[in-house]
Scaffold this motif. Structure first.
Motif, PDB file in Angstrom:
ATOM      1  N   GLU A  26      16.883  50.788  11.959  1.00  0.00           N
ATOM      2  CA  GLU A  26      17.354  49.408  11.999  1.00  0.00           C
ATOM      3  C   GLU A  26      18.790  49.426  11.509  1.00  0.00           C
ATOM      4  O   GLU A  26      19.070  49.849  10.392  1.00  0.00           O
ATOM      5  N   LEU A  27      19.676  49.009  12.357  1.00  0.00           N
ATOM      6  CA  LEU A  27      21.092  49.020  12.028  1.00  0.00           C
ATOM      7  C   LEU A  27      21.575  47.590  11.966  1.00  0.00           C
ATOM      8  O   LEU A  27      21.426  46.829  12.913  1.00  0.00           O
ATOM      9  N   HIS A  28      22.133  47.235  10.825  1.00  0.00           N
ATOM     10  CA  HIS A  28      22.658  45.883  10.642  1.00  0.00           C
ATOM     11  C   HIS A  28      24.103  45.996  10.206  1.00  0.00           C
ATOM     12  O   HIS A  28      24.395  46.600   9.180  1.00  0.00           O
ATOM     13  N   ILE A  29      24.983  45.437  11.012  1.00  0.00           N
ATOM     14  CA  ILE A  29      26.403  45.407  10.665  1.00  0.00           C
ATOM     15  C   ILE A  29      26.711  43.982  10.261  1.00  0.00           C
ATOM     16  O   ILE A  29      26.733  43.080  11.091  1.00  0.00           O
ATOM     17  N   GLU A  30      26.896  43.807   8.983  1.00  0.00           N
ATOM     18  CA  GLU A  30      27.133  42.463   8.459  1.00  0.00           C
ATOM     19  C   GLU A  30      28.505  41.945   8.849  1.00  0.00           C
ATOM     20  O   GLU A  30      28.668  40.781   9.200  1.00  0.00           O
ATOM     21  N   ILE A  79      34.265  42.632  21.736  1.00  0.00           N
ATOM     22  CA  ILE A  79      34.439  43.943  21.108  1.00  0.00           C
ATOM     23  C   ILE A  79      33.187  44.302  20.305  1.00  0.00           C
ATOM     24  O   ILE A  79      32.682  45.424  20.400  1.00  0.00           O
ATOM     25  N   ALA A  80      32.671  43.357  19.532  1.00  0.00           N
ATOM     26  CA  ALA A  80      31.481  43.611  18.709  1.00  0.00           C
ATOM     27  C   ALA A  80      30.264  43.947  19.575  1.00  0.00           C
ATOM     28  O   ALA A  80      29.516  44.877  19.261  1.00  0.00           O
ATOM     29  N   GLU A 115      28.245  47.509  19.632  1.00  0.00           N
ATOM     30  CA  GLU A 115      26.799  47.580  19.393  1.00  0.00           C
ATOM     31  C   GLU A 115      26.105  48.363  20.511  1.00  0.00           C
ATOM     32  O   GLU A 115      25.276  49.242  20.240  1.00  0.00           O
ATOM     33  N   ARG A 116      26.434  48.064  21.755  1.00  0.00           N
ATOM     34  CA  ARG A 116      25.822  48.774  22.893  1.00  0.00           C
ATOM     35  C   ARG A 116      26.138  50.262  22.852  1.00  0.00           C
ATOM     36  O   ARG A 116      25.255  51.103  23.041  1.00  0.00           O
TER      37      ARG A 116
END
Length: 86
Positions: free
Chosen positions: A7-11, A26-27, A31-32
């Motif tokens: 599980e990857l969470h980029i705050e 860009i975000a 992510e993709r």
């Protein structure tokens, strides 16, 4: 560890020098591409075992003038992924 266990969470993703109107594109591209890299190359050992990384400084990278947000996002992801391998 399989990719399903991650599980990857980029705050917050902080990018300097880019137009604000491109930030979402860009975000999403980052992510993709990061997901693709993790599937293709597996989960780096540095992320095994429930690791939490409070802050990751991806450093800098060069962008070709006029690059599309999708290309920039992919560069961001590759920079992040490279740092995971350190």
């Amino acid at each position: 560890m399989s990719i399903r266990d991650v599980e990857l969470h980029i705050e917050e993703l902080v990018l300097q020098g880019f137009e604000a109107r491109h930030s979402d594109s860009i975000a999403r591209a980052a992510e993709r591409e990061l997901a693709r890299l993790l599937v293709e190359h597996g989960v780096p050992a540095s992320l095994a075992g429930g690791v939490q990384i409070a802050r990751l400084d991806g450093g800098g990278f060069e962008v070709v003038r006029g690059a599309k947000p999708e290309v920039i996002g992919a560069q961001v992801a590759r920079t992040i992924h490279r740092d995971f391998l350190r």
